[in-house]
Design an enzyme around this catalytic site. Structure first.
Site, PDB file in Angstrom:
ATOM      1  NE  ARG A 223      -0.846   4.759   0.109  1.00  0.00           N
ATOM      2  CZ  ARG A 223      -0.094   4.146  -0.795  1.00  0.00           C
ATOM      3  NH1 ARG A 223       1.201   4.424  -0.869  1.00  0.00           N
ATOM      4  NH2 ARG A 223      -0.609   3.294  -1.650  1.00  0.00           N
ATOM      5  CG  HIS A 271       3.776   8.521  -3.711  1.00  0.00           C
ATOM      6  ND1 HIS A 271       2.547   8.574  -3.080  1.00  0.00           N
ATOM      7  CD2 HIS A 271       4.055   7.193  -3.853  1.00  0.00           C
ATOM      8  CE1 HIS A 271       2.109   7.343  -2.855  1.00  0.00           C
ATOM      9  NE2 HIS A 271       3.007   6.490  -3.319  1.00  0.00           N
TER      10      HIS A 271
HETATM   11  P1  NAP Z   1       2.157  -5.951   2.990  1.00  0.00           P
HETATM   12  O1  NAP Z   1       2.912  -7.024   2.286  1.00  0.00           O
HETATM   13  O2  NAP Z   1       0.689  -6.108   3.150  1.00  0.00           O
HETATM   14  O3  NAP Z   1       2.846  -5.795   4.421  1.00  0.00           O
HETATM   15  C1  NAP Z   1       2.294  -5.026   5.430  1.00  0.00           C
HETATM   16  C2  NAP Z   1       3.038  -5.285   6.724  1.00  0.00           C
HETATM   17  O4  NAP Z   1       2.541  -4.404   7.714  1.00  0.00           O
HETATM   18  C3  NAP Z   1       2.830  -6.705   7.241  1.00  0.00           C
HETATM   19  O5  NAP Z   1       4.029  -7.203   7.790  1.00  0.00           O
HETATM   20  C4  NAP Z   1       1.793  -6.513   8.341  1.00  0.00           C
HETATM   21  O6  NAP Z   1       1.861  -7.465   9.393  1.00  0.00           O
HETATM   22  C5  NAP Z   1       2.186  -5.158   8.865  1.00  0.00           C
HETATM   23  N1  NAP Z   1       1.065  -4.532   9.575  1.00  0.00           N
HETATM   24  C6  NAP Z   1      -0.145  -4.176   9.089  1.00  0.00           C
HETATM   25  N2  NAP Z   1      -0.902  -3.655  10.061  1.00  0.00           N
HETATM   26  C7  NAP Z   1      -0.151  -3.679  11.180  1.00  0.00           C
HETATM   27  C8  NAP Z   1      -0.377  -3.290  12.505  1.00  0.00           C
HETATM   28  N3  NAP Z   1      -1.544  -2.755  12.886  1.00  0.00           N
HETATM   29  N4  NAP Z   1       0.605  -3.471  13.404  1.00  0.00           N
HETATM   30  C9  NAP Z   1       1.787  -4.017  13.025  1.00  0.00           C
HETATM   31  N5  NAP Z   1       2.072  -4.413  11.777  1.00  0.00           N
HETATM   32  C10 NAP Z   1       1.111  -4.239  10.868  1.00  0.00           C
HETATM   33  O7  NAP Z   1       2.387  -4.543   2.297  1.00  0.00           O
HETATM   34  P2  NAP Z   1       3.590  -4.096   1.345  1.00  0.00           P
HETATM   35  O8  NAP Z   1       3.406  -4.650  -0.010  1.00  0.00           O
HETATM   36  O9  NAP Z   1       4.863  -4.384   2.054  1.00  0.00           O
HETATM   37  O10 NAP Z   1       3.339  -2.528   1.254  1.00  0.00           O
HETATM   38  C11 NAP Z   1       3.355  -1.710   2.419  1.00  0.00           C
HETATM   39  C12 NAP Z   1       2.875  -0.309   2.085  1.00  0.00           C
HETATM   40  O11 NAP Z   1       3.874   0.394   1.351  1.00  0.00           O
HETATM   41  C13 NAP Z   1       1.662  -0.230   1.150  1.00  0.00           C
HETATM   42  O12 NAP Z   1       0.463  -0.451   1.874  1.00  0.00           O
HETATM   43  C14 NAP Z   1       1.751   1.181   0.614  1.00  0.00           C
HETATM   44  O13 NAP Z   1       1.027   2.068   1.447  1.00  0.00           O
HETATM   45  C15 NAP Z   1       3.235   1.516   0.711  1.00  0.00           C
HETATM   46  N6  NAP Z   1       3.855   1.704  -0.618  1.00  0.00           N
HETATM   47  C16 NAP Z   1       4.474   2.888  -0.882  1.00  0.00           C
HETATM   48  C17 NAP Z   1       5.091   3.077  -2.107  1.00  0.00           C
HETATM   49  C18 NAP Z   1       5.825   4.348  -2.410  1.00  0.00           C
HETATM   50  O14 NAP Z   1       6.237   4.543  -3.559  1.00  0.00           O
HETATM   51  N7  NAP Z   1       6.060   5.199  -1.451  1.00  0.00           N
HETATM   52  C19 NAP Z   1       5.063   2.068  -3.071  1.00  0.00           C
HETATM   53  C20 NAP Z   1       4.430   0.878  -2.776  1.00  0.00           C
HETATM   54  C21 NAP Z   1       3.816   0.697  -1.535  1.00  0.00           C
HETATM   55  P3  NAP Z   1       1.413  -9.009   9.135  1.00  0.00           P
HETATM   56  O15 NAP Z   1       2.370  -9.541   8.127  1.00  0.00           O
HETATM   57  O16 NAP Z   1       1.574  -9.655  10.462  1.00  0.00           O
HETATM   58  O17 NAP Z   1       0.024  -8.953   8.611  1.00  0.00           O
HETATM   59  C1  GLV Z   2       2.298   3.180  -4.284  1.00  0.00           C
HETATM   60  O1  GLV Z   2       2.267   4.009  -3.476  1.00  0.00           O
HETATM   61  C2  GLV Z   2       1.718   1.880  -4.113  1.00  0.00           C
HETATM   62  O2  GLV Z   2       0.937   1.683  -3.180  1.00  0.00           O
HETATM   63  O3  GLV Z   2       2.040   0.976  -4.930  1.00  0.00           O
END
Ligand code: NAP
Ligand code: GLV
Length: 308
Positions: A223, A271
């Protein structure tokens, strides 16, 4: 049971067609033509107007079209009903591809060869073997872990940072503030795939950049709120960072006069790192609805206290 669909960036007709392949009896209304609000008990949304969900008296389930849910959690009126976020193979594969693309771009000198081609110059350049290049991933969740696994198949060295220690094959796990401090100096490239929370906002800042080795590259696919933009420009301009690939921004669309557009060391995508394609993700929505209807436990529930 009626589903409300609300997103200004997704095609409702396509979503309806894909979801009804799995749930032919589903009634779906599309915002703003929502009819009697009392009928609606489920909502499938991306950035709905603040207050919309609170205006649905019988809402029992919210499904996010995105993986990141901070736009929903920022609405103080968000109803206290289960919130399911998007976790789908399509999204995960998309993100792993984006991350691999950016790592290869910087490691394999894609821009340098582009400039040489423009000058009709045949000029091989040196690059290190992938096994000598270390990539750190902030966030080892669905997207971070999958991206790390993909890079491992290309022989990169992988380090990953998460809140709790993780066991991902081939990825050295770090957690907590001490873990981050230990990991950063080893990263040739740093990829941010954290959720945006109070704890992670502004994490890509001057202090973090200074902890990276000279010549490191930063990739932000999470983000815009993770990045302190002025700190990135300063670290690039004083030559400490080699470059940055940015997919997400504090203001989207990125304003035309933003300095990132013309910066020679910044590569921008709008994005699109990972898209929730209906053909690949409707089954997740259908599964959530089916579980909700039958009272079974819901997968991919957001923990509102943690913020992700
Ligand atoms: P997720 O499965 O919830 O994984 C989040 C990871 O971040 C987990 O490993 C978590 O640790 C870690 N984390 C959270 N808070 C933390 C902290 N304070 N310190 C250290 N580690 C921390 O999320 P995801 O599905 O991988 O998605 C991640 C992000 O990608 C989304 O929230 C979104 O903002 C972004 N995204 C972007 C796009 C794009 O097109 N650019 C698309 C989709 C998503 P734990 O496992 O220990 O809880
Ligand atoms: C896109 O940014 C998502 O959070 O899926």
């Amino acid at each position: 049971m009626t589903l409300l669909f609300c997103s200004s960036s997704d095609n409702a007709d396509v979503w309806r067609a894909e979801i009804t392949k799995h749930l032919p009896d589903l009634e779906m209304r599309v915002w703003p033509d929502i009819g009697d609000v009392a009928d609606i008990d489920m909502a499938l949304v991306w950035k709905p107007p603040a207050g919309l969900l609170a205006s649905l008296p019988n809402l029992r389930l919210i499904v996010s079209l995105g993986a990141g849910v901070e736009p929903l959690l920022e609405d103080p009126t968000l109803p206290e009903v289960p919130l399911v976020r998007m976790v789908s193979e399509g999204l995960t594969v998309d993100m792993a591809g984006y991350v691999a693309l950016q790592v290869l771009r910087w490691h394999r000198l894609v821009d340098e060869y582009g400039a040489l081609q423009a000058a009709s110059r045949w000029q091989p350049l040196d690059h290190r073997p992938a096994s000598d290049v270390t990539v750190g991933v902030l966030g080892l969740g669905e997207l971070g872990a999958a991206s790390a696994r993909t890079l491992r198949t290309m022989d990169y060295r992988l380090l990953g940072w998460s809140r709790s220690p993780k066991s991902v094959e081939g990825v050295e796990s770090f957690s907590g503030a001490d873990g981050l401090a230990a990991m950063l100096p080893r990263c040739d490239l740093l990829v941010c795939l954290l959720p945006l929370t109070a704890e992670t906002r502004g994490i890509l800042n001057a202090e973090l950049f200074a902890a990276l080795p000279a010549g490191a590259v930063v990739v932000n696919a999470a983000r815009g709120g993770h990045l302190v933009e002025a700190d990135l420009l300063a670290a690039l301009d004083r030559g400490h960072l080699r470059g940055a690939s940015l997919d997400v921004f504090g203001t989207e669309p990125l304003p035309a006069d933003h300095p990132f557009w013309r910066h020679p060391k910044i590569r921008i995508t709008p994005h699109v790192a990972a898209i929730t394609h209906p053909s690949r993700s409707a089954v997740q929505v259908a599964d959530a609805i089916t579980a909700f209807r039958s009272g079974r436990p819901l997968a991919n529930l957001v923990d509102r206290r943690r913020g992700y």
